[in-house]
Design a protein around this motif. Structure first.
Motif, PDB file in Angstrom:
ATOM      1  N   MET A   1      52.686-122.943   1.911  1.00 15.60           N
ATOM      2  CA  MET A   1      52.769-121.925   1.082  1.00 15.60           C
ATOM      3  C   MET A   1      53.584-120.111   2.223  1.00 15.60           C
ATOM      4  SD  MET A   1      50.275-119.910  -1.112  1.00 15.60           S
ATOM      5  CE  MET A   1      50.365-122.048  -2.200  1.00 15.60           C
ATOM      6  N   ASN A   2      53.233-120.107   3.167  1.00 17.74           N
ATOM      7  CA  ASN A   2      53.368-118.588   4.007  1.00 17.74           C
ATOM      8  C   ASN A   2      54.928-119.544   4.426  1.00 17.74           C
ATOM      9  OD1 ASN A   2      51.306-117.565   4.996  1.00 17.74           O
ATOM     10  ND2 ASN A   2      50.141-118.531   6.324  1.00 17.74           N
ATOM     11  N   SER A   3      55.832-120.516   4.012  1.00 23.38           N
ATOM     12  CA  SER A   3      57.110-120.427   4.160  1.00 23.38           C
ATOM     13  C   SER A   3      58.227-119.058   3.680  1.00 23.38           C
ATOM     14  CB  SER A   3      57.420-122.163   4.129  1.00 23.38           C
ATOM     15  OG  SER A   3      57.836-122.367   2.716  1.00 23.38           O
ATOM     16  N   ILE A   4      56.956-119.045   2.096  1.00 21.77           N
ATOM     17  CA  ILE A   4      57.876-118.000   1.097  1.00 21.77           C
ATOM     18  C   ILE A   4      57.898-116.706   1.790  1.00 21.77           C
ATOM     19  CG2 ILE A   4      57.162-119.602  -1.024  1.00 21.77           C
ATOM     20  CD1 ILE A   4      55.439-117.613  -1.847  1.00 21.77           C
ATOM     21  N   TYR A   5      56.833-116.910   2.023  1.00 20.90           N
ATOM     22  CA  TYR A   5      56.996-115.150   2.967  1.00 20.90           C
ATOM     23  C   TYR A   5      57.376-114.867   4.110  1.00 20.90           C
ATOM     24  CZ  TYR A   5      52.607-115.299   0.102  1.00 20.90           C
ATOM     25  OH  TYR A   5      51.695-116.081  -1.281  1.00 20.90           O
ATOM     26  N   HIS A   6      57.365-113.819   4.033  1.00 23.72           N
ATOM     27  CA  HIS A   6      58.723-113.240   5.629  1.00 23.72           C
ATOM     28  C   HIS A   6      58.670-111.545   6.047  1.00 23.72           C
ATOM     29  CE1 HIS A   6      62.095-116.912   4.519  1.00 23.72           C
ATOM     30  NE2 HIS A   6      61.641-116.260   3.115  1.00 23.72           N
ATOM     31  N   HIS A   7      57.520-111.140   5.696  1.00 26.68           N
ATOM     32  CA  HIS A   7      56.904-109.673   5.732  1.00 26.68           C
ATOM     33  C   HIS A   7      55.696-109.559   6.325  1.00 26.68           C
ATOM     34  CE1 HIS A   7      60.905-108.344   5.061  1.00 26.68           C
ATOM     35  NE2 HIS A   7      61.524-108.795   3.599  1.00 26.68           N
ATOM     36  N   ILE A   8      54.864-110.546   4.704  1.00 34.43           N
ATOM     37  CA  ILE A   8      53.450-110.860   5.599  1.00 34.43           C
ATOM     38  C   ILE A   8      52.794-112.487   6.447  1.00 34.43           C
ATOM     39  CG2 ILE A   8      52.716-108.507   4.454  1.00 34.43           C
ATOM     40  CD1 ILE A   8      51.924-110.424   2.074  1.00 34.43           C
ATOM     41  N   ARG A   9      51.459-111.759   6.742  1.00 38.47           N
ATOM     42  CA  ARG A   9      51.508-113.186   7.480  1.00 38.47           C
ATOM     43  C   ARG A   9      49.977-113.613   5.839  1.00 38.47           C
ATOM     44  NH1 ARG A   9      48.231-114.930  12.612  1.00 38.47           N
ATOM     45  NH2 ARG A   9      48.072-117.395  12.211  1.00 38.47           N
ATOM     46  N   VAL A  10      50.000-115.043   5.889  1.00 43.68           N
ATOM     47  CA  VAL A  10      49.544-115.094   5.029  1.00 43.68           C
ATOM     48  C   VAL A  10      48.370-115.926   4.891  1.00 43.68           C
ATOM     49  CG1 VAL A  10      48.432-115.322   2.080  1.00 43.68           C
ATOM     50  CG2 VAL A  10      50.541-114.073   2.699  1.00 43.68           C
ATOM     51  N   MET A  11      46.980-115.946   5.302  1.00 43.17           N
ATOM     52  CA  MET A  11      45.885-117.012   5.543  1.00 43.17           C
ATOM     53  C   MET A  11      45.124-116.769   4.876  1.00 43.17           C
ATOM     54  SD  MET A  11      45.686-115.111   9.619  1.00 43.17           S
ATOM     55  CE  MET A  11      46.227-112.964   9.028  1.00 43.17           C
ATOM     56  N   PRO A  12      45.078-117.980   4.225  1.00 45.51           N
ATOM     57  CA  PRO A  12      44.186-118.440   3.386  1.00 45.51           C
ATOM     58  C   PRO A  12      42.070-118.529   4.177  1.00 45.51           C
ATOM     59  CG  PRO A  12      45.749-119.970   3.094  1.00 45.51           C
ATOM     60  CD  PRO A  12      45.897-119.379   4.097  1.00 45.51           C
ATOM     61  N   LEU A  13      41.783-118.372   3.202  1.00 44.93           N
ATOM     62  CA  LEU A  13      40.072-118.213   3.593  1.00 44.93           C
ATOM     63  C   LEU A  13      39.173-119.432   3.029  1.00 44.93           C
ATOM     64  CD1 LEU A  13      39.033-114.547   1.177  1.00 44.93           C
ATOM     65  CD2 LEU A  13      39.641-115.395   4.210  1.00 44.93           C
ATOM     66  N   THR A  14      40.262-120.169   1.563  1.00 47.99           N
ATOM     67  CA  THR A  14      39.440-121.337   1.097  1.00 47.99           C
ATOM     68  C   THR A  14      40.567-122.606   0.646  1.00 47.99           C
ATOM     69  OG1 THR A  14      38.776-121.306  -0.811  1.00 47.99           O
ATOM     70  CG2 THR A  14      37.161-120.325   0.758  1.00 47.99           C
ATOM     71  N   GLY A  15      39.908-123.402   0.597  1.00 44.34           N
ATOM     72  CA  GLY A  15      40.893-123.902   0.221  1.00 44.34           C
ATOM     73  C   GLY A  15      41.414-124.283  -1.841  1.00 44.34           C
ATOM     74  N   VAL A  16      40.882-123.204  -1.951  1.00 43.56           N
ATOM     75  CA  VAL A  16      40.282-122.223  -3.551  1.00 43.56           C
ATOM     76  C   VAL A  16      40.896-121.629  -4.341  1.00 43.56           C
ATOM     77  CG1 VAL A  16      39.267-124.026  -4.761  1.00 43.56           C
ATOM     78  CG2 VAL A  16      37.851-122.389  -3.886  1.00 43.56           C
TER      79      VAL A  16
ATOM     80  N   PRO B   1      53.259 -95.510   3.193  1.00 42.14           N
ATOM     81  CA  PRO B   1      54.086 -96.385   1.758  1.00 42.14           C
ATOM     82  C   PRO B   1      54.924 -97.607   2.413  1.00 42.14           C
ATOM     83  CG  PRO B   1      54.450 -94.155   1.813  1.00 42.14           C
ATOM     84  CD  PRO B   1      54.307 -94.362   2.885  1.00 42.14           C
ATOM     85  N   LEU B   2      54.040 -98.350   1.096  1.00 43.32           N
ATOM     86  CA  LEU B   2      54.806 -99.486   1.743  1.00 43.32           C
ATOM     87  C   LEU B   2      56.108-100.328   1.458  1.00 43.32           C
ATOM     88  CD1 LEU B   2      51.913-101.878   0.069  1.00 43.32           C
ATOM     89  CD2 LEU B   2      52.752-101.807   3.010  1.00 43.32           C
ATOM     90  N   PRO B   3      57.077-100.590   2.179  1.00 47.06           N
ATOM     91  CA  PRO B   3      58.913-100.387   2.001  1.00 47.06           C
ATOM     92  C   PRO B   3      58.952-102.206   0.785  1.00 47.06           C
ATOM     93  CG  PRO B   3      58.367-101.386   4.134  1.00 47.06           C
ATOM     94  CD  PRO B   3      57.482-101.274   3.387  1.00 47.06           C
ATOM     95  N   ASP B   4      59.591-102.369  -0.341  1.00 43.97           N
ATOM     96  CA  ASP B   4      59.747-103.056  -1.519  1.00 43.97           C
ATOM     97  C   ASP B   4      59.477-104.341  -0.955  1.00 43.97           C
ATOM     98  OD1 ASP B   4      59.744-101.033  -3.435  1.00 43.97           O
ATOM     99  OD2 ASP B   4      61.604-100.932  -3.519  1.00 43.97           O
TER     100      ASP B   4
ATOM    101  N   LYS C   1      44.620 -95.056  -3.600  1.00 45.72           N
ATOM    102  CA  LYS C   1      45.026 -94.148  -4.848  1.00 45.72           C
ATOM    103  C   LYS C   1      46.793 -94.464  -4.879  1.00 45.72           C
ATOM    104  CE  LYS C   1      44.016 -90.279  -6.812  1.00 45.72           C
ATOM    105  NZ  LYS C   1      43.573 -88.661  -6.886  1.00 45.72           N
ATOM    106  N   ARG C   2      47.718 -94.153  -3.488  1.00 43.08           N
ATOM    107  CA  ARG C   2      48.880 -94.887  -3.771  1.00 43.08           C
ATOM    108  C   ARG C   2      49.514 -96.241  -3.759  1.00 43.08           C
ATOM    109  NH1 ARG C   2      50.229 -92.783   0.954  1.00 43.08           N
ATOM    110  NH2 ARG C   2      49.688 -94.595   1.760  1.00 43.08           N
ATOM    111  N   PHE C   3      48.467 -97.092  -2.550  1.00 40.32           N
ATOM    112  CA  PHE C   3      48.695 -98.879  -3.167  1.00 40.32           C
ATOM    113  C   PHE C   3      47.491 -99.013  -4.585  1.00 40.32           C
ATOM    114  CE2 PHE C   3      46.315-102.509  -2.256  1.00 40.32           C
ATOM    115  CZ  PHE C   3      47.408-102.726  -1.156  1.00 40.32           C
ATOM    116  N   THR C   4      47.177 -98.638  -5.130  1.00 44.74           N
ATOM    117  CA  THR C   4      46.932 -99.081  -6.816  1.00 44.74           C
ATOM    118  C   THR C   4      48.189 -98.689  -7.473  1.00 44.74           C
ATOM    119  OG1 THR C   4      44.142 -98.519  -5.513  1.00 44.74           O
ATOM    120  CG2 THR C   4      44.644 -98.549  -8.366  1.00 44.74           C
TER     121      THR C   4
END
Length: 307
Positions: free
Chosen positions: A1-16, A29-32, A61-64
């Protein structure tokens, strides 16, 4: 699933469910493109954890607000200068007392439009304990029998805030606790939501009951409803459907309140624990192909939060 992410790293906590996210500085402020990948990860994993975020309240608050409008926060005092923010606080002196959020639940499910997301940023954390557990309501639904699914998809559940916030309820104990809780007549109101709801971004069905706010099935008594609700509560929080987040100062965790229940562990007596909480307003719960009170097609629509 990580192959779809190019700007962040996504590390699953569990299999569910659940994932830790690296590569996003929430103090800025986060780039789009970065935010779009965070939104995708939120849809994919339901619970996101960002470590070492030295955020101010304004940063949170900005992130929310990137996810939508702030939710409405009833029955609990918010910060005077930041009415969108609740200080989730238990003082070291509050030993032997219940903690805020210390039971399996979905935030404010008694509202007409319960929160889409809850966002917590850790400020002070005990040296041990105080973890938060999460359970996937997608899998709670998926692992039911076909017969149970068919029955539940025809039912509404009455939600109410009366158990923790009703008049005469002393659930939260002493009046001088750090968090100011209000017990009101308004909390006794009931509102019907479908027992199974569709989450718009994923298109998946999620069980939508919880032991704090789900009182009974519509057109049934509490006594009649209790056996099935108790079965669903136990089924939905089986350990194989859960993940657990250990906090540290600067950790920000967010979860999809529409398809996740959570439970804050109360195992840190004698230590102070402080987090800042914001919510993102959601839509009125709906089940694809069924109106809240009967049959027929229905599109998701925003509604004003009850309160």
């Amino acid at each position: 699933m990580n192959s779809i992410y190019h700007h962040i790293r996504v590390m699953p906590l569990t299999g569910v469910l659940g994932a830790e996210i690296e590569g996003a500085d929430l103090t800025m402020p986060l780039p789009d493109p970065v935010f779009e990948e965070i939104e995708q990860a939120f849809t994919d994993h339901s619970v996101l954890v960002f470590r070492d975020q030295d955020m101010s309240i304004e940063d949170q608050k900005r992130f929310t607000r990137r996810f939508g409008e702030f939710g409405f926060e009833p029955y609990v005092d918010t910060m005077k200068e930041h009415p969108e923010v609740i200080e989730v606080l238990k003082e070291a002196s509050e030993s032997g007392m219940l903690n805020f959020g210390g039971n399996w639940h979905s935030d404010w499910s008694f509202q007409e439009a319960p929160p889409r997301a809850t966002i917590l940023h850790a400020k002070e954390i005990p040296p041990f304990g105080g973890d938060t557990c999460f359970a996937s309501m997608y899998l709670a639904y998926d692992t039911l029998s076909d017969g149970m699914k068919a029955m539940l998809e025809g039912l509404n559940v009455m939600h109410s805030a009366r158990r923790p916030y009703g008049v005469g309820n002393k659930l939260f104990g002493k009046f001088n606790r750090a968090m100011k809780i209000h017990n009101t007549e308004e909390a006794h109101a009931e509102l019907a939501h479908p027992a199974v709801r569709t989450v718009p971004e994923s298109g998946r069905k999620a069980l939508f009951v919880n032991p704090v706010y789900s009182i009974r099935f519509e057109n049934m008594s509490e006594r009649e409803s209790r056996p099935l609700l108790e079965f669903l509560h136990a089924h939905a929080t089986r350990i194989e459907l859960t993940c657990r987040v250990r906090w540290a100062p600067g950790t920000l965790t967010m979860w999809d309140n529409r398809c996740v229940q959570h439970n804050a562990m109360n195992d840190y007596d004698g230590y102070r624990r402080l987090l800042h909480r914001t919510t993102v307003r959601g839509e009125r719960p709906w089940l694809e192909g069924r109106a809240p009170g009967g049959s027929g097609e229905r599109e998701p629509a925003l509604a004003q939060s009850a309160g």
